[in-house]
Write a protein that holds these residues in place. Structure first.
Motif, PDB file in Angstrom:
ATOM      1  N   ASP A  76     -36.628  -2.724   5.644  1.00 21.92           N
ATOM      2  CA  ASP A  76     -37.922  -2.561   5.090  1.00 21.92           C
ATOM      3  C   ASP A  76     -38.123  -3.786   4.275  1.00 21.92           C
ATOM      4  O   ASP A  76     -39.415  -4.279   4.027  1.00 21.92           O
ATOM      5  N   LEU A  77     -37.392  -4.078   3.380  1.00 19.91           N
ATOM      6  CA  LEU A  77     -37.518  -5.087   2.175  1.00 19.91           C
ATOM      7  C   LEU A  77     -38.143  -6.356   2.732  1.00 19.91           C
ATOM      8  O   LEU A  77     -39.038  -6.854   2.182  1.00 19.91           O
ATOM      9  N   PRO A  78     -37.699  -6.888   3.817  1.00 18.63           N
ATOM     10  CA  PRO A  78     -38.519  -8.333   4.141  1.00 18.63           C
ATOM     11  C   PRO A  78     -39.752  -8.069   4.788  1.00 18.63           C
ATOM     12  O   PRO A  78     -40.723  -8.925   4.689  1.00 18.63           O
ATOM     13  N   PHE A  84     -38.371 -12.126  -0.639  1.00 15.99           N
ATOM     14  CA  PHE A  84     -37.279 -11.702  -0.034  1.00 15.99           C
ATOM     15  C   PHE A  84     -36.908 -12.277   1.554  1.00 15.99           C
ATOM     16  O   PHE A  84     -35.791 -12.852   1.818  1.00 15.99           O
ATOM     17  N   ARG A  85     -38.040 -12.201   2.144  1.00  9.92           N
ATOM     18  CA  ARG A  85     -38.087 -12.694   3.451  1.00  9.92           C
ATOM     19  C   ARG A  85     -37.637 -14.222   3.767  1.00  9.92           C
ATOM     20  O   ARG A  85     -36.797 -14.699   4.456  1.00  9.92           O
ATOM     21  N   ALA A  89     -34.386 -16.104   5.085  1.00  2.35           N
ATOM     22  CA  ALA A  89     -34.471 -17.199   6.140  1.00  2.35           C
ATOM     23  C   ALA A  89     -33.775 -18.382   5.491  1.00  2.35           C
ATOM     24  O   ALA A  89     -34.002 -19.325   6.106  1.00  2.35           O
ATOM     25  N   THR A  90     -33.260 -18.311   4.383  1.00  2.00           N
ATOM     26  CA  THR A  90     -32.604 -19.649   3.669  1.00  2.00           C
ATOM     27  C   THR A  90     -33.542 -20.668   3.332  1.00  2.00           C
ATOM     28  O   THR A  90     -33.077 -21.943   3.435  1.00  2.00           O
ATOM     29  N   GLY A 134     -26.937 -14.609  -2.406  1.00  7.16           N
ATOM     30  CA  GLY A 134     -27.683 -13.998  -3.732  1.00  7.16           C
ATOM     31  C   GLY A 134     -28.943 -14.694  -4.006  1.00  7.16           C
ATOM     32  O   GLY A 134     -29.660 -15.643  -3.353  1.00  7.16           O
ATOM     33  N   ILE A 135     -29.620 -14.114  -5.069  1.00  4.27           N
ATOM     34  CA  ILE A 135     -30.722 -14.422  -5.418  1.00  4.27           C
ATOM     35  C   ILE A 135     -30.847 -14.574  -6.940  1.00  4.27           C
ATOM     36  O   ILE A 135     -30.350 -13.470  -7.521  1.00  4.27           O
ATOM     37  N   LEU A 136     -30.807 -15.591  -7.645  1.00  2.00           N
ATOM     38  CA  LEU A 136     -30.888 -15.794  -9.090  1.00  2.00           C
ATOM     39  C   LEU A 136     -32.249 -15.654  -9.447  1.00  2.00           C
ATOM     40  O   LEU A 136     -33.318 -16.487  -8.751  1.00  2.00           O
ATOM     41  N   GLN A 137     -32.867 -14.752 -10.367  1.00  2.00           N
ATOM     42  CA  GLN A 137     -34.153 -14.565 -10.639  1.00  2.00           C
ATOM     43  C   GLN A 137     -34.427 -14.248 -12.123  1.00  2.00           C
ATOM     44  O   GLN A 137     -34.444 -13.221 -12.863  1.00  2.00           O
ATOM     45  N   PRO A 138     -34.628 -15.492 -12.882  1.00  2.00           N
ATOM     46  CA  PRO A 138     -35.061 -15.642 -14.188  1.00  2.00           C
ATOM     47  C   PRO A 138     -36.749 -15.388 -14.184  1.00  2.00           C
ATOM     48  O   PRO A 138     -37.372 -15.750 -13.126  1.00  2.00           O
TER      49      PRO A 138
END
Length: 181
Positions: A76-78, A84-85, A89-90, A134-138
Protein backbone atom coordinates in the motif's frame (compact mmCIF):
# COMPACT_ATOMS: atom_id res chain seq x y z
CA UNK A 1 21.71 27.38 6.23
CA UNK A 2 23.46 28.52 9.38
CA UNK A 3 26.54 30.56 8.38
CA UNK A 4 28.59 29.11 11.26
CA UNK A 5 28.22 25.59 9.89
CA UNK A 6 31.08 24.06 7.93
CA UNK A 7 30.02 24.34 4.29
CA UNK A 8 31.26 20.93 3.23
CA UNK A 9 29.75 17.62 4.21
CA UNK A 10 32.33 14.86 4.14
CA UNK A 11 31.40 11.32 5.03
CA UNK A 12 34.04 8.99 6.38
CA UNK A 13 33.25 5.41 7.24
CA UNK A 14 35.88 4.03 9.63
CA UNK A 15 36.35 0.27 9.23
CA UNK A 16 36.32 -0.25 13.01
CA UNK A 17 33.02 1.57 13.59
CA UNK A 18 29.74 -0.35 13.82
CA UNK A 19 27.11 0.35 11.14
CA UNK A 20 24.80 1.72 13.87
CA UNK A 21 27.45 4.14 15.14
CA UNK A 22 28.30 5.26 11.60
CA UNK A 23 24.66 5.87 10.70
CA UNK A 24 23.96 7.80 13.90
CA UNK A 25 27.06 9.96 13.33
CA UNK A 26 26.13 10.64 9.69
CA UNK A 27 22.56 11.62 10.59
CA UNK A 28 23.83 14.09 13.16
CA UNK A 29 26.37 15.53 10.69
CA UNK A 30 23.73 15.91 7.97
CA UNK A 31 21.20 17.39 10.40
CA UNK A 32 23.66 19.96 11.70
CA UNK A 33 25.03 20.74 8.23
CA UNK A 34 21.53 21.54 6.95
CA UNK A 35 20.39 23.13 10.21
CA UNK A 36 17.52 20.62 10.00
CA UNK A 37 15.05 19.82 12.73
CA UNK A 38 15.22 16.08 12.10
CA UNK A 39 17.15 13.65 9.92
CA UNK A 40 16.13 10.02 9.70
CA UNK A 41 17.21 6.99 7.74
CA UNK A 42 14.77 4.49 6.30
CA UNK A 43 16.69 1.25 5.74
CA UNK A 44 15.44 -1.36 3.32
CA UNK A 45 16.23 -4.90 2.30
CA UNK A 46 15.18 -5.10 -1.36
CA UNK A 47 15.42 -8.90 -1.35
CA UNK A 48 12.46 -9.17 1.04
CA UNK A 49 10.68 -5.88 0.21
CA UNK A 50 10.71 -4.68 3.80
CA UNK A 51 12.03 -1.54 5.39
CA UNK A 52 11.85 0.62 8.45
CA UNK A 53 12.80 4.00 9.82
CA UNK A 54 15.56 2.63 12.01
CA UNK A 55 17.58 5.74 12.90
CA UNK A 56 16.66 9.31 13.73
CA UNK A 57 18.60 12.40 14.77
CA UNK A 58 16.52 15.26 16.19
CA UNK A 59 17.57 18.80 17.01
CA UNK A 60 15.60 18.52 20.25
CA UNK A 61 13.06 16.29 21.99
CA UNK A 62 10.10 18.40 20.83
CA UNK A 63 10.60 17.13 17.26
CA UNK A 64 8.61 13.90 16.65
CA UNK A 65 10.55 10.64 16.35
CA UNK A 66 9.12 8.49 13.52
CA UNK A 67 11.08 5.26 14.22
CA UNK A 68 8.95 2.17 13.56
CA UNK A 69 9.17 -1.59 13.06
CA UNK A 70 9.83 -3.47 9.84
CA UNK A 71 7.02 -3.28 7.32
CA UNK A 72 6.30 -4.59 3.88
CA UNK A 73 6.87 -1.59 1.67
CA UNK A 74 5.74 -2.73 -1.77
CA UNK A 75 2.02 -3.07 -1.06
CA UNK A 76 0.00 0.00 0.00
CA UNK A 77 2.81 2.47 0.73
CA UNK A 78 3.77 3.16 -2.93
CA UNK A 79 0.09 3.70 -3.78
CA UNK A 80 -0.32 6.26 -1.00
CA UNK A 81 3.08 7.99 -1.19
CA UNK A 82 4.43 9.38 -4.51
CA UNK A 83 7.80 10.09 -2.85
CA UNK A 84 8.18 6.45 -1.86
CA UNK A 85 7.00 5.35 -5.30
CA UNK A 86 9.77 7.48 -6.84
CA UNK A 87 12.32 5.95 -4.46
CA UNK A 88 11.28 2.38 -5.32
CA UNK A 89 11.62 3.26 -9.00
CA UNK A 90 15.15 4.54 -8.18
CA UNK A 91 14.32 7.96 -9.55
CA UNK A 92 16.46 10.94 -8.52
CA UNK A 93 16.18 12.28 -4.99
CA UNK A 94 13.42 14.84 -4.36
CA UNK A 95 14.07 18.20 -2.69
CA UNK A 96 10.75 19.56 -1.40
CA UNK A 97 10.95 23.23 -0.46
CA UNK A 98 7.38 23.46 0.79
CA UNK A 99 4.99 20.57 1.45
CA UNK A 100 2.10 23.05 1.24
CA UNK A 101 2.83 24.07 -2.37
CA UNK A 102 4.21 20.80 -3.78
CA UNK A 103 2.07 19.26 -6.51
CA UNK A 104 0.23 15.92 -6.03
CA UNK A 105 2.57 14.18 -8.49
CA UNK A 106 5.45 14.99 -6.08
CA UNK A 107 3.80 14.19 -2.75
CA UNK A 108 0.57 13.36 -1.01
CA UNK A 109 0.11 16.38 1.28
CA UNK A 110 -2.40 14.61 3.57
CA UNK A 111 -0.05 11.62 3.96
CA UNK A 112 2.89 13.91 4.77
CA UNK A 113 0.84 15.83 7.38
CA UNK A 114 -0.50 12.67 9.02
CA UNK A 115 2.73 10.65 8.92
CA UNK A 116 5.58 13.15 9.30
CA UNK A 117 4.36 16.71 9.95
CA UNK A 118 7.33 18.41 8.29
CA UNK A 119 7.19 21.47 6.04
CA UNK A 120 10.37 21.09 3.93
CA UNK A 121 12.28 17.87 3.28
CA UNK A 122 14.82 16.02 1.24
CA UNK A 123 13.81 12.53 0.12
CA UNK A 124 17.29 11.23 -0.78
CA UNK A 125 17.23 7.83 -2.48
CA UNK A 126 20.05 5.47 -1.57
CA UNK A 127 20.27 3.02 -4.45
CA UNK A 128 22.59 0.53 -6.07
CA UNK A 129 22.02 -1.49 -9.24
CA UNK A 130 18.44 -0.25 -9.59
CA UNK A 131 17.54 -1.35 -6.06
CA UNK A 132 16.44 0.89 -3.20
CA UNK A 133 18.47 0.33 -0.02
CA UNK A 134 17.39 3.36 1.94
CA UNK A 135 16.03 6.88 2.14
CA UNK A 136 17.85 9.67 3.91
CA UNK A 137 15.31 12.27 4.99
CA UNK A 138 16.41 15.55 6.56
CA UNK A 139 13.53 17.92 7.19
CA UNK A 140 12.41 21.18 8.73
CA UNK A 141 9.16 21.95 10.55
CA UNK A 142 7.18 25.15 10.54
CA UNK A 143 8.55 26.93 7.46
CA UNK A 144 9.56 26.28 3.86
CA UNK A 145 13.25 26.01 2.97
CA UNK A 146 15.10 26.65 -0.27
CA UNK A 147 17.60 23.81 -0.80
CA UNK A 148 20.72 25.36 -2.32
CA UNK A 149 22.76 23.76 -5.07
CA UNK A 150 25.53 23.25 -2.52
CA UNK A 151 23.19 21.46 -0.09
CA UNK A 152 21.79 19.30 -2.89
CA UNK A 153 25.27 18.34 -4.12
CA UNK A 154 26.47 17.55 -0.58
CA UNK A 155 23.54 15.18 0.05
CA UNK A 156 23.87 13.47 -3.33
CA UNK A 157 27.62 12.99 -2.77
CA UNK A 158 27.19 10.98 0.44
CA UNK A 159 24.43 8.61 -0.74
CA UNK A 160 26.68 6.00 -2.43
CA UNK A 161 28.83 5.72 0.71
CA UNK A 162 25.74 4.81 2.73
CA UNK A 163 24.94 1.67 0.70
CA UNK A 164 27.61 -0.60 2.27
CA UNK A 165 26.80 0.75 5.75
CA UNK A 166 23.09 -0.04 5.28
CA UNK A 167 23.93 -3.50 3.92
CA UNK A 168 26.14 -4.16 6.96
CA UNK A 169 23.37 -3.01 9.28
CA UNK A 170 20.75 -5.18 7.55
CA UNK A 171 22.99 -8.24 7.72
CA UNK A 172 23.35 -7.69 11.48
CA UNK A 173 19.62 -7.60 12.27
CA UNK A 174 16.82 -10.12 12.01
CA UNK A 175 14.03 -8.99 9.73
CA UNK A 176 10.76 -10.62 10.80
CA UNK A 177 9.14 -12.90 8.25
CA UNK A 178 5.39 -13.11 7.96
CA UNK A 179 4.12 -16.54 8.96
CA UNK A 180 2.40 -18.45 6.16
CA UNK A 181 -1.22 -19.40 6.73
Amino acid sequence: MNSTVNHSLLLTVPADESPTATINRVLEQVGKYLDADRCFLYVRDPTVGKGRIAFCWRKNDVVPNPIHDWQEDTTDLPKEDPLFRAALATRPSVFVEDVETATPDVLNREFEHKTFGHRALIHAHITENDQLWGILQPCLFGQPHHWTLQERAAIEAILPALVPVIKAYISSVKIPVKAKK
